[in-house]
Design a protein around this motif. Sequence first.
Motif, short mmCIF file in Angstrom:
data_model
loop_
_atom_site.label_atom_id
_atom_site.label_comp_id
_atom_site.label_asym_id
_atom_site.label_seq_id
_atom_site.Cartn_x
_atom_site.Cartn_y
_atom_site.Cartn_z
N GLU A 42 0.83 -1.20 0.00
CA GLU A 42 0.00 0.00 0.00
C GLU A 42 0.87 1.26 0.00
O GLU A 42 0.56 2.23 -0.69
CB GLU A 42 -0.95 0.01 1.20
CG GLU A 42 -2.07 -1.00 1.07
CD GLU A 42 -2.96 -0.76 -0.13
OE1 GLU A 42 -3.26 0.42 -0.44
OE2 GLU A 42 -3.34 -1.75 -0.78
N ALA A 43 1.98 1.25 0.76
CA ALA A 43 2.88 2.39 0.77
C ALA A 43 3.52 2.59 -0.60
O ALA A 43 3.67 3.73 -1.08
CB ALA A 43 3.97 2.20 1.84
N PHE A 44 3.90 1.50 -1.26
CA PHE A 44 4.46 1.60 -2.62
C PHE A 44 3.44 2.19 -3.58
O PHE A 44 3.75 3.10 -4.35
CB PHE A 44 4.91 0.22 -3.10
CG PHE A 44 5.19 0.19 -4.58
CD1 PHE A 44 6.32 0.80 -5.09
CD2 PHE A 44 4.30 -0.43 -5.45
CE1 PHE A 44 6.57 0.79 -6.47
CE2 PHE A 44 4.54 -0.44 -6.82
CZ PHE A 44 5.68 0.17 -7.33
N LEU A 45 2.21 1.68 -3.55
CA LEU A 45 1.18 2.19 -4.45
C LEU A 45 0.90 3.67 -4.20
O LEU A 45 0.74 4.45 -5.15
CB LEU A 45 -0.11 1.38 -4.32
CG LEU A 45 -0.05 -0.07 -4.79
CD1 LEU A 45 -1.39 -0.76 -4.56
CD2 LEU A 45 0.35 -0.16 -6.25
N ALA A 46 0.85 4.07 -2.94
CA ALA A 46 0.63 5.48 -2.61
C ALA A 46 1.76 6.34 -3.15
O ALA A 46 1.53 7.42 -3.71
CB ALA A 46 0.48 5.66 -1.10
N GLY A 47 3.00 5.88 -3.02
CA GLY A 47 4.14 6.61 -3.54
C GLY A 47 4.09 6.72 -5.06
O GLY A 47 4.40 7.78 -5.63
N ALA A 48 3.67 5.66 -5.72
CA ALA A 48 3.56 5.69 -7.18
C ALA A 48 2.48 6.68 -7.61
O ALA A 48 2.67 7.46 -8.55
CB ALA A 48 3.25 4.30 -7.72
N ARG A 49 1.36 6.68 -6.90
CA ARG A 49 0.28 7.62 -7.23
C ARG A 49 0.71 9.07 -7.00
O ARG A 49 0.31 9.96 -7.74
CB ARG A 49 -0.96 7.32 -6.38
CG ARG A 49 -1.78 6.16 -6.88
CD ARG A 49 -3.12 6.08 -6.16
NE ARG A 49 -2.97 5.74 -4.77
CZ ARG A 49 -2.98 4.50 -4.28
NH1 ARG A 49 -3.13 3.47 -5.10
NH2 ARG A 49 -2.85 4.28 -3.00
N ASP A 50 1.53 9.29 -5.98
CA ASP A 50 1.96 10.65 -5.63
C ASP A 50 3.16 11.13 -6.44
O ASP A 50 3.66 12.23 -6.21
CB ASP A 50 2.29 10.73 -4.14
CG ASP A 50 1.07 10.58 -3.26
OD1 ASP A 50 -0.06 10.75 -3.76
OD2 ASP A 50 1.24 10.27 -2.06
N GLY A 51 3.67 10.29 -7.34
CA GLY A 51 4.81 10.68 -8.18
C GLY A 51 6.15 10.58 -7.48
O GLY A 51 7.15 11.11 -7.95
N GLU A 52 6.20 9.87 -6.36
CA GLU A 52 7.42 9.73 -5.57
C GLU A 52 8.56 9.11 -6.36
O GLU A 52 9.73 9.34 -6.06
CB GLU A 52 7.09 8.85 -4.35
CG GLU A 52 7.90 9.15 -3.13
CD GLU A 52 7.38 8.36 -1.95
OE1 GLU A 52 8.16 7.57 -1.39
OE2 GLU A 52 6.19 8.52 -1.58
N PHE A 53 8.25 8.31 -7.37
CA PHE A 53 9.28 7.59 -8.11
C PHE A 53 9.51 8.16 -9.51
O PHE A 53 10.24 7.59 -10.30
CB PHE A 53 8.92 6.11 -8.21
CG PHE A 53 8.54 5.52 -6.87
CD1 PHE A 53 9.48 5.37 -5.88
CD2 PHE A 53 7.23 5.13 -6.62
CE1 PHE A 53 9.14 4.84 -4.64
CE2 PHE A 53 6.88 4.59 -5.38
CZ PHE A 53 7.83 4.45 -4.40
N ASP A 54 8.88 9.28 -9.79
CA ASP A 54 9.06 9.91 -11.11
C ASP A 54 10.49 10.39 -11.28
O ASP A 54 11.11 10.90 -10.33
CB ASP A 54 8.12 11.10 -11.28
CG ASP A 54 6.66 10.67 -11.35
OD1 ASP A 54 6.38 9.46 -11.41
OD2 ASP A 54 5.80 11.57 -11.33
N ARG A 55 10.99 10.23 -12.48
CA ARG A 55 12.34 10.73 -12.77
C ARG A 55 12.27 12.23 -13.02
O ARG A 55 11.36 12.72 -13.66
CB ARG A 55 12.91 10.04 -14.01
CG ARG A 55 13.15 8.57 -13.76
CD ARG A 55 13.76 7.96 -14.97
NE ARG A 55 13.92 6.52 -14.73
CZ ARG A 55 14.46 5.71 -15.58
NH1 ARG A 55 14.88 6.15 -16.74
NH2 ARG A 55 14.59 4.43 -15.30
N ALA A 56 13.24 12.93 -12.52
CA ALA A 56 13.25 14.40 -12.67
C ALA A 56 13.68 14.80 -14.07
O ALA A 56 14.34 14.16 -14.78
CB ALA A 56 14.20 15.00 -11.66
#
Length: 52
Positions: free
Chosen positions: A38-52
């Motif tokens: 759930e923490a991973f999915l939330a991070g993905a939804r929030d753009g936490e793993f987007d490349r700059a």
Amino acid sequence: NGAGGMCVEVAVADEGVFVRDSKNPSGPILAFTGGEWEAFLAGARDGEFDRA
């Protein structure tokens, strides 16, 4: 294939969530608790793993 050949399988079970490479089903499996997933999915939804 729109994923560029990068395919994963996700299985949800009582014991947790399991992820593997769909092209290598006998290869390694990543195991997560429900909370970790759930923490991973939330991070993905929030753009936490987007490349700059």
